[in-house]
Design a protein around this motif. Structure first.
Motif, mmCIF file in Angstrom:
data_model
loop_
_atom_site.group_PDB
_atom_site.id
_atom_site.type_symbol
_atom_site.label_atom_id
_atom_site.label_comp_id
_atom_site.label_asym_id
_atom_site.label_seq_id
_atom_site.Cartn_x
_atom_site.Cartn_y
_atom_site.Cartn_z
ATOM 1 N N ASP A 79 0.834 -1.210 0.000
ATOM 2 C CA ASP A 79 0.000 0.000 0.000
ATOM 3 C C ASP A 79 0.863 1.252 0.000
ATOM 4 O O ASP A 79 0.559 2.228 -0.706
ATOM 5 N N ILE A 80 1.938 1.219 0.801
ATOM 6 C CA ILE A 80 2.847 2.366 0.840
ATOM 7 C C ILE A 80 3.475 2.601 -0.535
ATOM 8 O O ILE A 80 3.557 3.725 -1.029
ATOM 9 N N ILE A 81 3.914 1.498 -1.168
ATOM 10 C CA ILE A 81 4.517 1.602 -2.499
ATOM 11 C C ILE A 81 3.505 2.139 -3.499
ATOM 12 O O ILE A 81 3.815 3.018 -4.319
ATOM 13 N N ASN A 82 2.266 1.623 -3.419
ATOM 14 C CA ASN A 82 1.224 2.103 -4.334
ATOM 15 C C ASN A 82 0.930 3.586 -4.116
ATOM 16 O O ASN A 82 0.770 4.352 -5.076
ATOM 17 N N ASN A 83 0.863 3.979 -2.826
ATOM 18 C CA ASN A 83 0.619 5.396 -2.531
ATOM 19 C C ASN A 83 1.760 6.268 -3.014
ATOM 20 O O ASN A 83 1.532 7.357 -3.573
ATOM 21 N N MET A 84 3.011 5.785 -2.815
ATOM 22 C CA MET A 84 4.171 6.547 -3.280
ATOM 23 C C MET A 84 4.168 6.652 -4.797
ATOM 24 O O MET A 84 4.481 7.706 -5.371
ATOM 25 N N THR A 85 3.809 5.547 -5.463
ATOM 26 C CA THR A 85 3.741 5.567 -6.921
ATOM 27 C C THR A 85 2.670 6.543 -7.400
ATOM 28 O O THR A 85 2.881 7.313 -8.337
ATOM 29 N N MET A 86 1.513 6.515 -6.709
ATOM 30 C CA MET A 86 0.425 7.432 -7.073
ATOM 31 C C MET A 86 0.848 8.881 -6.859
ATOM 32 O O MET A 86 0.604 9.740 -7.716
ATOM 33 N N LYS A 87 1.503 9.134 -5.709
ATOM 34 C CA LYS A 87 1.964 10.498 -5.440
ATOM 35 C C LYS A 87 3.009 10.924 -6.456
ATOM 36 O O LYS A 87 3.017 12.081 -6.902
ATOM 37 N N SER A 88 3.890 9.980 -6.830
ATOM 38 C CA SER A 88 4.909 10.305 -7.831
ATOM 39 C C SER A 88 4.266 10.642 -9.172
ATOM 40 O O SER A 88 4.666 11.604 -9.841
ATOM 41 N N ASP A 89 3.248 9.869 -9.542
ATOM 42 C CA ASP A 89 2.535 10.163 -10.798
ATOM 43 C C ASP A 89 1.852 11.525 -10.725
ATOM 44 O O ASP A 89 1.876 12.292 -11.697
ATOM 45 N N GLN A 90 1.231 11.806 -9.572
ATOM 46 C CA GLN A 90 0.570 13.105 -9.408
ATOM 47 C C GLN A 90 1.579 14.242 -9.474
ATOM 48 O O GLN A 90 1.321 15.288 -10.086
ATOM 49 N N GLN A 91 2.753 14.035 -8.853
ATOM 50 C CA GLN A 91 3.795 15.059 -8.902
ATOM 51 C C GLN A 91 4.299 15.256 -10.321
ATOM 52 O O GLN A 91 4.580 16.388 -10.733
ATOM 53 N N ASP A 92 4.411 14.151 -11.079
ATOM 54 C CA ASP A 92 4.833 14.265 -12.483
ATOM 55 C C ASP A 92 3.822 15.084 -13.277
ATOM 56 O O ASP A 92 4.201 15.923 -14.109
ATOM 57 N N ILE A 93 2.527 14.838 -13.016
ATOM 58 C CA ILE A 93 1.487 15.587 -13.723
ATOM 59 C C ILE A 93 1.563 17.065 -13.363
ATOM 60 O O ILE A 93 1.498 17.943 -14.234
#
Length: 242
Positions: A79-93
């Motif tokens: 879950d932490i990895i998924n959240n970090m990945t989601m946050k990273s994608d959001q930051q990229d956007i």
């Protein structure tokens, strides 16, 4: 004698019977004791087996608890990895949007940077030989600034690339009396005039739409201007666009 022998044999038979009965009783007692010992040993083994089974069951339960804990930890880490990945994608956007916005702002800023400076560059000894025609825009040969590419050197006309508030200035130095008009958007906004060796100037602030023109034109005089040292020049700058 015979009676004595018979009596002796009877007595001997009784003794033997007693001995046999005693031996049988002893054997039975030994057998019972052995059976009791075997039963006690089996009971002890059963108790030991029960204890071992309980220990084994407890260890199995501990393993199940450990496996469940590790599974929860793995799911939590996932879950932490998924959240970090989601946050990273959001930051990229966000970063891409910010980069695009900055690029647009930079492009818009470059589009709105409008300024020009046109003048005569003729140096000495041909100091008084810049003759201009009376029936058209004055053509300047030295365009030192042309931000926004609004000034056309061939025609001598400035065309506004964007609408906004502009300031224009005309400075002239003539061989003899001379007057030059400044037209913006088809209207006369001022005249630069002066006697021989006297410098005239005119400055104005004009609100223009995109595509309107600004030019200078000879109004009176011989049409001979001083070209060197920037004595005669025409300039404009965008103060604020809209």
């Amino acid at each position: 004698m015979e009676a004595y022998i018979i009596l002796y044999l009877c007595s001997l038979g009784s003794s033997l019977g007693y001995l046999l009965d005693s031996q049988s009783a002893n054997q039975n007692d030994s057998l019972i004791l052995q059976l009791q010992q075997d039963v006690k040993k089996m009971q002890d083994e059963h108790v030991q087996t029960s204890v071992e089974m309980k220990d084994f069951a407890l260890k199995l339960k501990e393993k199940d608890i450990l496996i469940e804990y590790l599974l929860k930890q793995h799911l939590s880490q996932q879950d932490i990895i998924n959240n970090m990945t989601m946050k990273s994608d959001q930051q990229d956007i966000v970063l891409r949007n910010l980069t695009a916005e900055l690029s647009q702002q930079k492009f818009a800023k470059l589009e709105k940077e409008v300024a020009f400076l046109a003048r005569f560059s003729q140096p000495r000894p041909s100091f008084w030989n810049r003759t201009i025609a009376r029936n058209g825009p004055i053509i300047y040969d030295d365009i030192t600034v042309n931000f926004g590419q609004g000034f056309n050197q061939t025609t001598g006309i400035f065309t506004t690339p964007v609408g906004g508030l502009y300031v224009f200035q005309l400075t002239s130095l003539a061989e003899s009396y001379l007057a030059i008009n400044l037209f913006a958007g088809g209207a006369l906004y001022g005249t630069s005039s002066g006697l021989q060796g006297a410098q005239g100037s005119v400055q104005t602030v004009v609100r223009l739409n995109a595509g309107q023109t600004v030019l200078t034109q000879l109004a009176q005089g011989t049409g001979t201007l001083v070209g060197s040292r920037g004595y005669t020049q025409f300039s404009g700058v965008l103060l604020h666009s809209y």
